[in-house]
Design a protein around this motif. Structure first.
Motif, PDB file in Angstrom:
ATOM      1  N   SER A 199       8.767  59.073  61.561  1.00 29.49           N
ATOM      2  CA  SER A 199       9.782  58.051  60.736  1.00 29.49           C
ATOM      3  C   SER A 199       9.713  56.597  61.028  1.00 29.49           C
ATOM      4  CB  SER A 199      11.214  58.544  60.971  1.00 29.49           C
ATOM      5  OG  SER A 199      11.768  58.173  62.192  1.00 29.49           O
ATOM      6  N   SER A 200      10.144  55.775  60.393  1.00 35.72           N
ATOM      7  CA  SER A 200      10.358  54.170  60.946  1.00 35.72           C
ATOM      8  C   SER A 200      10.810  53.917  62.146  1.00 35.72           C
ATOM      9  CB  SER A 200      10.852  53.335  59.811  1.00 35.72           C
ATOM     10  OG  SER A 200      12.024  54.002  59.619  1.00 35.72           O
ATOM     11  N   THR A 201      11.701  54.976  62.761  1.00 42.26           N
ATOM     12  CA  THR A 201      12.012  54.677  64.185  1.00 42.26           C
ATOM     13  C   THR A 201      11.657  55.309  65.347  1.00 42.26           C
ATOM     14  OG1 THR A 201      14.023  56.721  63.740  1.00 42.26           O
ATOM     15  CG2 THR A 201      14.588  54.676  62.958  1.00 42.26           C
ATOM     16  N   GLY A 202      10.510  55.949  64.861  1.00 35.73           N
ATOM     17  CA  GLY A 202       9.508  56.330  65.881  1.00 35.73           C
ATOM     18  C   GLY A 202       9.748  57.867  66.202  1.00 35.73           C
ATOM     19  N   ILE A 208       8.754  68.283  72.114  1.00 31.69           N
ATOM     20  CA  ILE A 208       8.589  66.487  72.042  1.00 31.69           C
ATOM     21  C   ILE A 208       9.196  66.251  70.608  1.00 31.69           C
ATOM     22  CG2 ILE A 208       6.815  64.615  71.938  1.00 31.69           C
ATOM     23  CD1 ILE A 208       5.448  66.525  73.820  1.00 31.69           C
ATOM     24  N   LYS A 209      10.025  65.277  70.480  1.00 30.61           N
ATOM     25  CA  LYS A 209      10.470  64.775  69.512  1.00 30.61           C
ATOM     26  C   LYS A 209      10.305  63.212  69.023  1.00 30.61           C
ATOM     27  CE  LYS A 209      13.846  68.371  69.012  1.00 30.61           C
ATOM     28  NZ  LYS A 209      15.147  69.099  68.778  1.00 30.61           N
ATOM     29  N   ALA A 210       9.341  62.741  69.997  1.00 29.09           N
ATOM     30  CA  ALA A 210       9.334  61.130  69.773  1.00 29.09           C
ATOM     31  C   ALA A 210       7.888  60.648  70.208  1.00 29.09           C
ATOM     32  CB  ALA A 210      10.151  60.403  70.465  1.00 29.09           C
ATOM     33  N   VAL A 211       7.225  59.707  69.645  1.00 27.74           N
ATOM     34  CA  VAL A 211       5.956  59.240  69.960  1.00 27.74           C
ATOM     35  C   VAL A 211       5.862  58.892  71.574  1.00 27.74           C
ATOM     36  CG1 VAL A 211       4.280  57.682  69.642  1.00 27.74           C
ATOM     37  CG2 VAL A 211       5.596  58.476  67.794  1.00 27.74           C
ATOM     38  N   GLY A 212       4.868  59.294  72.074  1.00 24.17           N
ATOM     39  CA  GLY A 212       4.686  58.714  73.607  1.00 24.17           C
ATOM     40  C   GLY A 212       3.875  59.732  74.230  1.00 24.17           C
ATOM     41  N   GLU A 213       3.828  59.668  75.791  1.00 24.94           N
ATOM     42  CA  GLU A 213       2.911  60.632  76.171  1.00 24.94           C
ATOM     43  C   GLU A 213       3.865  61.390  77.210  1.00 24.94           C
ATOM     44  OE1 GLU A 213       0.262  58.302  78.835  1.00 24.94           O
ATOM     45  OE2 GLU A 213      -0.492  57.126  76.996  1.00 24.94           O
ATOM     46  N   TYR A 214       3.276  62.698  77.326  1.00 20.96           N
ATOM     47  CA  TYR A 214       4.150  63.812  77.701  1.00 20.96           C
ATOM     48  C   TYR A 214       3.178  64.522  78.623  1.00 20.96           C
ATOM     49  CZ  TYR A 214       7.342  62.229  74.384  1.00 20.96           C
ATOM     50  OH  TYR A 214       8.269  61.413  73.602  1.00 20.96           O
ATOM     51  N   GLU A 215       3.929  65.533  79.249  1.00 21.81           N
ATOM     52  CA  GLU A 215       3.053  66.584  80.158  1.00 21.81           C
ATOM     53  C   GLU A 215       3.325  67.986  79.792  1.00 21.81           C
ATOM     54  OE1 GLU A 215       3.685  66.553  84.509  1.00 21.81           O
ATOM     55  OE2 GLU A 215       1.555  65.408  84.454  1.00 21.81           O
ATOM     56  N   ALA A 216       2.446  68.901  79.566  1.00 17.55           N
ATOM     57  CA  ALA A 216       2.589  70.286  79.748  1.00 17.55           C
ATOM     58  C   ALA A 216       2.124  70.984  80.836  1.00 17.55           C
ATOM     59  CB  ALA A 216       1.769  70.869  78.273  1.00 17.55           C
ATOM     60  N   LEU A 217       2.907  71.944  81.402  1.00 18.50           N
ATOM     61  CA  LEU A 217       2.596  72.881  82.428  1.00 18.50           C
ATOM     62  C   LEU A 217       2.025  74.151  81.998  1.00 18.50           C
ATOM     63  CD1 LEU A 217       2.445  72.785  85.713  1.00 18.50           C
ATOM     64  CD2 LEU A 217       4.696  73.811  85.486  1.00 18.50           C
ATOM     65  N   ARG A 251      -1.306  70.832  84.940  1.00 24.05           N
ATOM     66  CA  ARG A 251      -0.485  69.807  84.217  1.00 24.05           C
ATOM     67  C   ARG A 251      -1.671  69.138  83.285  1.00 24.05           C
ATOM     68  NH1 ARG A 251       4.354  69.538  86.145  1.00 24.05           N
ATOM     69  NH2 ARG A 251       4.898  70.013  88.409  1.00 24.05           N
ATOM     70  N   VAL A 252      -1.359  69.450  81.796  1.00 26.86           N
ATOM     71  CA  VAL A 252      -2.110  68.682  80.964  1.00 26.86           C
ATOM     72  C   VAL A 252      -1.488  67.655  80.282  1.00 26.86           C
ATOM     73  CG1 VAL A 252      -3.453  69.311  78.794  1.00 26.86           C
ATOM     74  CG2 VAL A 252      -3.409  70.892  80.609  1.00 26.86           C
ATOM     75  N   PRO A 253      -1.934  66.368  80.268  1.00 31.19           N
ATOM     76  CA  PRO A 253      -1.294  65.472  79.488  1.00 31.19           C
ATOM     77  C   PRO A 253      -1.209  65.637  78.126  1.00 31.19           C
ATOM     78  CG  PRO A 253      -3.063  64.357  80.602  1.00 31.19           C
ATOM     79  CD  PRO A 253      -3.223  65.918  80.943  1.00 31.19           C
ATOM     80  N   VAL A 254      -0.093  65.591  77.401  1.00 30.56           N
ATOM     81  CA  VAL A 254      -0.147  65.612  75.858  1.00 30.56           C
ATOM     82  C   VAL A 254       0.504  64.329  75.225  1.00 30.56           C
ATOM     83  CG1 VAL A 254       1.094  66.659  74.005  1.00 30.56           C
ATOM     84  CG2 VAL A 254       0.698  67.633  76.146  1.00 30.56           C
ATOM     85  N   LYS A 255      -0.401  63.482  74.292  1.00 32.27           N
ATOM     86  CA  LYS A 255      -0.173  62.146  73.952  1.00 32.27           C
ATOM     87  C   LYS A 255       0.116  62.413  72.555  1.00 32.27           C
ATOM     88  CE  LYS A 255      -2.327  57.567  73.388  1.00 32.27           C
ATOM     89  NZ  LYS A 255      -3.472  56.631  73.545  1.00 32.27           N
ATOM     90  N   VAL A 256       1.333  62.005  71.958  1.00 36.55           N
ATOM     91  CA  VAL A 256       1.925  62.209  70.738  1.00 36.55           C
ATOM     92  C   VAL A 256       1.675  60.647  69.954  1.00 36.55           C
ATOM     93  CG1 VAL A 256       3.729  62.650  69.135  1.00 36.55           C
ATOM     94  CG2 VAL A 256       3.081  64.120  71.156  1.00 36.55           C
ATOM     95  N   GLN A 297      -2.012  55.593  62.445  1.00 38.96           N
ATOM     96  CA  GLN A 297      -1.344  54.640  63.177  1.00 38.96           C
ATOM     97  C   GLN A 297      -2.186  53.130  63.022  1.00 38.96           C
ATOM     98  OE1 GLN A 297      -1.537  55.348  67.610  1.00 38.96           O
ATOM     99  NE2 GLN A 297       0.078  54.094  67.912  1.00 38.96           N
ATOM    100  N   GLU A 298      -3.246  53.098  62.722  1.00 36.45           N
ATOM    101  CA  GLU A 298      -3.846  51.916  62.551  1.00 36.45           C
ATOM    102  C   GLU A 298      -3.423  51.080  61.542  1.00 36.45           C
ATOM    103  OE1 GLU A 298      -6.112  54.767  65.005  1.00 36.45           O
ATOM    104  OE2 GLU A 298      -5.749  54.943  62.792  1.00 36.45           O
ATOM    105  N   GLU A 299      -3.048  51.954  60.287  1.00 43.12           N
ATOM    106  CA  GLU A 299      -2.413  51.238  59.093  1.00 43.12           C
ATOM    107  C   GLU A 299      -1.162  50.975  59.070  1.00 43.12           C
ATOM    108  OE1 GLU A 299      -3.152  54.288  56.241  1.00 43.12           O
ATOM    109  OE2 GLU A 299      -5.087  54.413  56.746  1.00 43.12           O
ATOM    110  N   THR A 300      -0.191  51.554  59.847  1.00 42.64           N
ATOM    111  CA  THR A 300       1.167  51.564  59.856  1.00 42.64           C
ATOM    112  C   THR A 300       1.505  50.316  60.624  1.00 42.64           C
ATOM    113  OG1 THR A 300       1.253  53.900  60.258  1.00 42.64           O
ATOM    114  CG2 THR A 300       3.139  52.416  60.712  1.00 42.64           C
ATOM    115  N   PRO A 301       1.082  49.471  61.530  1.00 38.37           N
ATOM    116  CA  PRO A 301       1.819  48.492  62.306  1.00 38.37           C
ATOM    117  C   PRO A 301       1.703  47.143  61.435  1.00 38.37           C
ATOM    118  CG  PRO A 301       0.355  49.466  63.908  1.00 38.37           C
ATOM    119  CD  PRO A 301       0.075  50.126  62.605  1.00 38.37           C
ATOM    120  N   ALA A 302       0.835  46.885  60.530  1.00 34.98           N
ATOM    121  CA  ALA A 302       0.690  45.638  59.733  1.00 34.98           C
ATOM    122  C   ALA A 302       1.892  45.439  58.728  1.00 34.98           C
ATOM    123  CB  ALA A 302      -0.598  45.168  59.219  1.00 34.98           C
ATOM    124  N   PRO A 303       1.869  46.798  57.952  1.00 30.64           N
ATOM    125  CA  PRO A 303       2.841  46.652  56.863  1.00 30.64           C
ATOM    126  C   PRO A 303       4.249  46.812  57.337  1.00 30.64           C
ATOM    127  CG  PRO A 303       1.104  47.996  56.273  1.00 30.64           C
ATOM    128  CD  PRO A 303       0.943  47.831  57.951  1.00 30.64           C
TER     129      PRO A 303
END
Length: 181
Positions: free
Chosen positions: A84-87, A119-128, A138-143, A148-154
């Motif tokens: 969503s627009s709130t992340g 995980i309910k928000a964009v960011g970097e997390y970790e799974a065990l 421990r495996v990094p999970v990046k959401v 994403q490339e198109e979203t910031p400008a508009p």
């Protein structure tokens, strides 16, 4: 109450561990489900003998688990999700999603041995990932947001209409709630 576990229970212990649990949990869940037995002196002697006889077999299982864990060395899971627009994500990223992403990379992992919060928000997390008693990875999970490339400008140009649409959504939800009453 001391219980000898007959199978791995994430968050409690591994097979053949002697754990201290509350009486009700042991009597009403672990023992009837066949997941544990009371740690009486005779049961502890039987456990010690079984562990002595199975020491070689356990070592082989541990080496196999370590090989699987080594496959995950340096692996980063990237999940693109609708945001969503709130992340905040529409839905969530959970253990099943992580298992699917690992399968796409050619690494089969059962979702039941993965521990993480949804995980309910964009960011970097970790799974065990628990492969064996002493083998955890421990495996990094990046959401990230989908597209994403198109979203910031508009988003910068049309910030006010996004707020209006959120207000419109809230008004619609209120109307639906009032209609339901």
């Amino acid at each position: 109450m001391k219980i000898i576990l007959k199978q791995d229970i994430i968050g409690l212990g591994y097979k053949n561990d002697v754990v201290e649990v509350k009486d009700g949990y042991g009597r009403n869940y672990l023992i009837p489900q066949g997941k544990g037995v009371i740690a009486s002196p005779s049961a502890l002697k039987v456990l010690a003998e079984n562990l002595r006889q199975q020491a070689h077999k356990i070592e082989v299982q541990k080496k196999a688990a370590q090989k699987r864990a080594d496959q995950l060395e340096g692996v980063v899971i990237e999940v693109a999700a609708k945001v969503s627009s709130t992340g905040v994500l529409y839905g969530s990223v959970n253990t099943a999603t992580v298992a699917q992403e690992l399968a796409k990379k050619g690494i089969e992992v059962d979702r039941k041995i993965i521990t993480m919060r949804d995980i309910k928000a964009v960011g970097e997390y970790e799974a065990l990932i628990h492969f064996f008693k002493d083998v955890e990875v421990r495996v990094p999970v990046k959401v990230t947001a989908e597209g994403q490339e198109e979203t910031p400008a508009p988003a910068e140009e049309n910030e006010a209409p996004a707020e209006l649409s959120e207000e419109a959504i809230i008004e619609d939800e209120l109307e639906e709630a009032l209609d339901a009453e």
